[in-house]
Design a protein around this motif. Structure first.
Motif, PDB file in Angstrom:
ATOM      1  N   LEU A   1       1.475   4.235  -3.812  1.00 20.59           N
ATOM      2  CA  LEU A   1       0.139   4.536  -4.331  1.00 20.59           C
ATOM      3  C   LEU A   1      -0.843   3.555  -3.706  1.00 20.59           C
ATOM      4  O   LEU A   1      -0.567   2.352  -3.646  1.00 20.59           O
ATOM      5  CB  LEU A   1       0.111   4.406  -5.857  1.00 20.59           C
ATOM      6  CG  LEU A   1       0.729   5.554  -6.643  1.00 20.59           C
ATOM      7  CD1 LEU A   1       0.967   5.134  -8.094  1.00 20.59           C
ATOM      8  CD2 LEU A   1      -0.183   6.796  -6.603  1.00 20.59           C
TER       9      LEU A   1
ATOM     10  N   VAL B   1       2.436  -0.078  -5.623  1.00 18.21           N
ATOM     11  CA  VAL B   1       0.977  -0.075  -5.511  1.00 18.21           C
ATOM     12  C   VAL B   1       0.596  -0.981  -4.347  1.00 18.21           C
ATOM     13  O   VAL B   1       0.815  -2.199  -4.396  1.00 18.21           O
ATOM     14  CB  VAL B   1       0.308  -0.540  -6.816  1.00 18.21           C
ATOM     15  CG1 VAL B   1      -1.211  -0.585  -6.641  1.00 18.21           C
ATOM     16  CG2 VAL B   1       0.683   0.379  -7.971  1.00 18.21           C
TER      17      VAL B   1
ATOM     18  N   ASP C   1      -2.347  -2.399  -2.043  1.00 16.69           N
ATOM     19  CA  ASP C   1      -3.789  -2.645  -1.996  1.00 16.69           C
ATOM     20  C   ASP C   1      -4.151  -3.049  -0.575  1.00 16.69           C
ATOM     21  O   ASP C   1      -3.688  -4.073  -0.066  1.00 16.69           O
ATOM     22  CB  ASP C   1      -4.148  -3.761  -2.984  1.00 16.69           C
ATOM     23  CG  ASP C   1      -5.647  -3.889  -3.216  1.00 16.69           C
ATOM     24  OD1 ASP C   1      -6.410  -3.783  -2.239  1.00 16.69           O
ATOM     25  OD2 ASP C   1      -6.044  -4.118  -4.376  1.00 16.69           O
TER      26      ASP C   1
ATOM     27  N   SER D   1       0.640  -5.259  -7.832  1.00 19.31           N
ATOM     28  CA  SER D   1       0.320  -4.651  -6.541  1.00 19.31           C
ATOM     29  C   SER D   1       0.548  -5.655  -5.416  1.00 19.31           C
ATOM     30  O   SER D   1       0.536  -6.865  -5.617  1.00 19.31           O
ATOM     31  CB  SER D   1      -1.126  -4.156  -6.523  1.00 19.31           C
ATOM     32  OG  SER D   1      -2.039  -5.221  -6.745  1.00 19.31           O
TER      33      SER D   1
ATOM     34  N   ALA E   1       2.329   5.590 -11.410  1.00 18.90           N
ATOM     35  CA  ALA E   1       3.045   4.375 -11.003  1.00 18.90           C
ATOM     36  C   ALA E   1       4.238   4.116 -11.922  1.00 18.90           C
ATOM     37  O   ALA E   1       5.337   3.791 -11.461  1.00 18.90           O
ATOM     38  CB  ALA E   1       2.105   3.184 -11.001  1.00 18.90           C
TER      39      ALA E   1
ATOM     40  N   PHE F   1      -3.448   7.130 -12.467  1.00 17.50           N
ATOM     41  CA  PHE F   1      -2.852   6.247 -11.460  1.00 17.50           C
ATOM     42  C   PHE F   1      -1.759   5.385 -12.102  1.00 17.50           C
ATOM     43  O   PHE F   1      -0.643   5.277 -11.582  1.00 17.50           O
ATOM     44  CB  PHE F   1      -3.951   5.361 -10.864  1.00 17.50           C
ATOM     45  CG  PHE F   1      -3.532   4.506  -9.697  1.00 17.50           C
ATOM     46  CD1 PHE F   1      -3.646   4.985  -8.401  1.00 17.50           C
ATOM     47  CD2 PHE F   1      -3.057   3.215  -9.884  1.00 17.50           C
ATOM     48  CE1 PHE F   1      -3.288   4.194  -7.314  1.00 17.50           C
ATOM     49  CE2 PHE F   1      -2.691   2.417  -8.814  1.00 17.50           C
ATOM     50  CZ  PHE F   1      -2.813   2.913  -7.527  1.00 17.50           C
ATOM     51  N   GLU F   2      -2.076   4.814 -13.250  1.00 20.41           N
ATOM     52  CA  GLU F   2      -1.112   3.974 -13.958  1.00 20.41           C
ATOM     53  C   GLU F   2       0.094   4.794 -14.408  1.00 20.41           C
ATOM     54  O   GLU F   2       1.242   4.344 -14.308  1.00 20.41           O
ATOM     55  CB  GLU F   2      -1.790   3.315 -15.160  1.00 20.41           C
ATOM     56  CG  GLU F   2      -0.904   2.327 -15.907  1.00 20.41           C
ATOM     57  CD  GLU F   2      -1.671   1.625 -17.009  1.00 20.41           C
ATOM     58  OE1 GLU F   2      -1.457   0.411 -17.181  1.00 20.41           O
ATOM     59  OE2 GLU F   2      -2.490   2.291 -17.688  1.00 20.41           O
TER      60      GLU F   2
END
Length: 471
Positions: free
Chosen positions: A318, A276, A278, A293, A269, A265-266
């Motif tokens: 993401l 990102v 959330d 994020s 990104a 994921f990192e």
């Protein structure tokens, strides 16, 4: 006549379904079309038509999906020029759905192709009107959206067209007709919409400010344009998607439902520059979140605030969600044209935290803590509600920076002294907090429960004034 609002999505958008003798019609469907397909199957009906009242700005319609999956004929009103196969109807044209009839009534004003559909039952009795964004319960459609797509239109010109449409095409209709609008309270497509979803036309003639029989065109234009604020930035982009076409939701879902470990994921990104996003609630986000994020919670007006706060509709995204909420987030993003979700954090934020990766927190206080602090320190209070909410009532001494204008007014947020954020209930203030954190601000808090909680304290507040607009 059986008319059913089978699905209500974000921004209070309504989609209606009628069925008669094995044939069905859908009006202005949302992008995820399975509810309509399921209902037609249950009724042993074939979806024959998809009627679009206009090219929508606030969401991406599901008309192309239904055309593909159900073989339905897409119908627009006079003047529409879509870039795909569709029928552009003539004014007063009749379409038959089993024993029912649907009559086209061209009602330009919200947009030039805006159309109202008159529903006629099997006995020839006029039953109701599906008005799109021409007539709402308690309001009418804003006339400033089409000018962002068609250069030679102005909001004054469109308001004049809307006045004529209402007076000449809608108000002469029978008082007992049921009005089925596209939106209710909470939508940015009007100023003062009611929470009610239907009403009789006769009652609207009595109570809707825009239908006053003695109102001149000049008065109508002035009243309609007073209090309008700029529409969300994504609106013109959604209009173009609805005119030109778009990628299928199935393809978007296949691409976006890619699970990533925290390490992957990192890496994605960093490699793609993806935002990102959330989507957890504000309280959980505050306790811990991935650095940089942005928080926009699914439980609130998610799609509206995505459209307001993420300027590039093609931005790669993401997702961080609660367990099994990723598909809902992807779908709700796609409703407003954000089709470039590229994956999600498998296991959510707990997985990130357990992996030992860095995370941040955001400070929150209760309203009574702010009350106690105000007695000694008099902190700077920044209210991120809409101007109309702030003007209606606010904490004495607070300054107003509406959330949708935050990026244009970052200088209002000091970096050399602490401050306190609040909104109405705590949802918008956490969006603001996440943006400020991303931009390097650290010394601030936001208030749980927002102004609703603050209003129950002894903090000094201005006298309440009934807002003249909800925008």
């Amino acid at each position: 006549m059986k008319v059913e609002q089978i699905y209500t999505g974000c921004l209070a958008h309504a989609a209606y379904y009628i069925e008669s003798n094995g044939e069905a019609a859908v009006f202005d469907p949302l992008r995820e079309v399975q509810p309509y397909l399921d209902r037609a199957k249950k009724d042993n009906a074939k979806i024959k038509y998809v009627f679009e009242t206009h090219f929508h700005a606030d969401f991406v319609s599901g008309h192309l999906e239904l055309q593909k999956k159900a073989g339905a004929e897409i119908v627009f009103g006079p003047g529409a020029k879509p870039a795909y196969k569709a029928t552009t109807a003539k004014d007063n044209q009749i379409f038959e759905v089993g024993d029912y009839k649907v009559k086209v009534i061209h009602t330009p004003g919200h947009t030039m192709e805006s159309t109202t559909y008159l529903l006629i039952d099997e006995n020839g009795k006029e039953h109701g009107i599906i008005t799109g964004d021409t007539l709402f319960i308690g309001d009418v459609g804003r006339p400033d959206l089409a000018q962002h797509v068609v250069a030679d239109l102005s909001e004054e010109k469109l308001a004049g067209y809307l006045y004529d449409s209402l007076r000449n095409r809608i108000m002469p209709l029978s008082d007992d007709l049921i009005v089925y609008p596209n939106h209710g309270a909470g939508s940015a497509c009007g100023k003062m919409m009611s929470k009610e979803t239907t009403d009789t036309l006769g009652h609207q003639k009595k109570v809707n400010y825009a239908l006053r029989p003695d109102m001149t065109k000049e008065e109508f234009i002035k009243e309609l344009l007073t209090g309008l604020t700029a529409p969300p930035g994504y609106f013109p982009k959604n209009v173009l998607m609805n005119i030109q076409g778009y990628e299928s939701l199935d393809k978007i879902m296949d691409r976006a439902t890619t699970p990533y470990t925290p390490k992957a994921f990192e890496a994605v990104a960093n490699e793609t520059g993806a935002l990102v996003l959330d989507t957890r609630n504000a309280e959980d986000f505050a306790k811990g979140f991935i650095p940089n994020s942005i928080n926009i919670g699914l439980e609130g007006s998610f799609a509206q605030w995505v459209g307001e706060m993420i300027p590039d509709i093609k931005q790669e995204i993401l997702l961080v969600t609660y367990k099994d909420k990723q598909e809902e987030a992807i779908t709700r993003l796609a409703r407003v044209g954000y089709d470039n979700s590229v994956g999600f954090l498998d296991g959510g934020f707990d997985t990130w935290k357990q992996s030992g990766k860095d995370f941040e927190v955001s400070n929150r206080i209760n309203a009574d803590e702010l009350e106690a602090e105000n007695e000694t320190d008099k902190p700077l209070i920044i209210d991120v509600r809409k101007k109309s909410e702030f003007d209606s009532e606010h904490v004495v001494g607070a300054i107003n920076v509406p959330l949708n204008e935050i990026n244009q007014h970052l200088s209002q947020f000091p970096k050399d002294k602490p401050f306190v954020l609040h909104c109405a209930g705590g949802y918008r203030s956490m969006i603001a907090a996440s943006i400020l954190k991303q931009r390097g601000w650290k010394d601030f808090t936001d208030v749980r429960g927002g102004f609703e909680a603050i209003s129950k304290t002894t903090l000094p507040k201005t006298a309440y004034v009934c807002p003249s607009t909800l925008l």
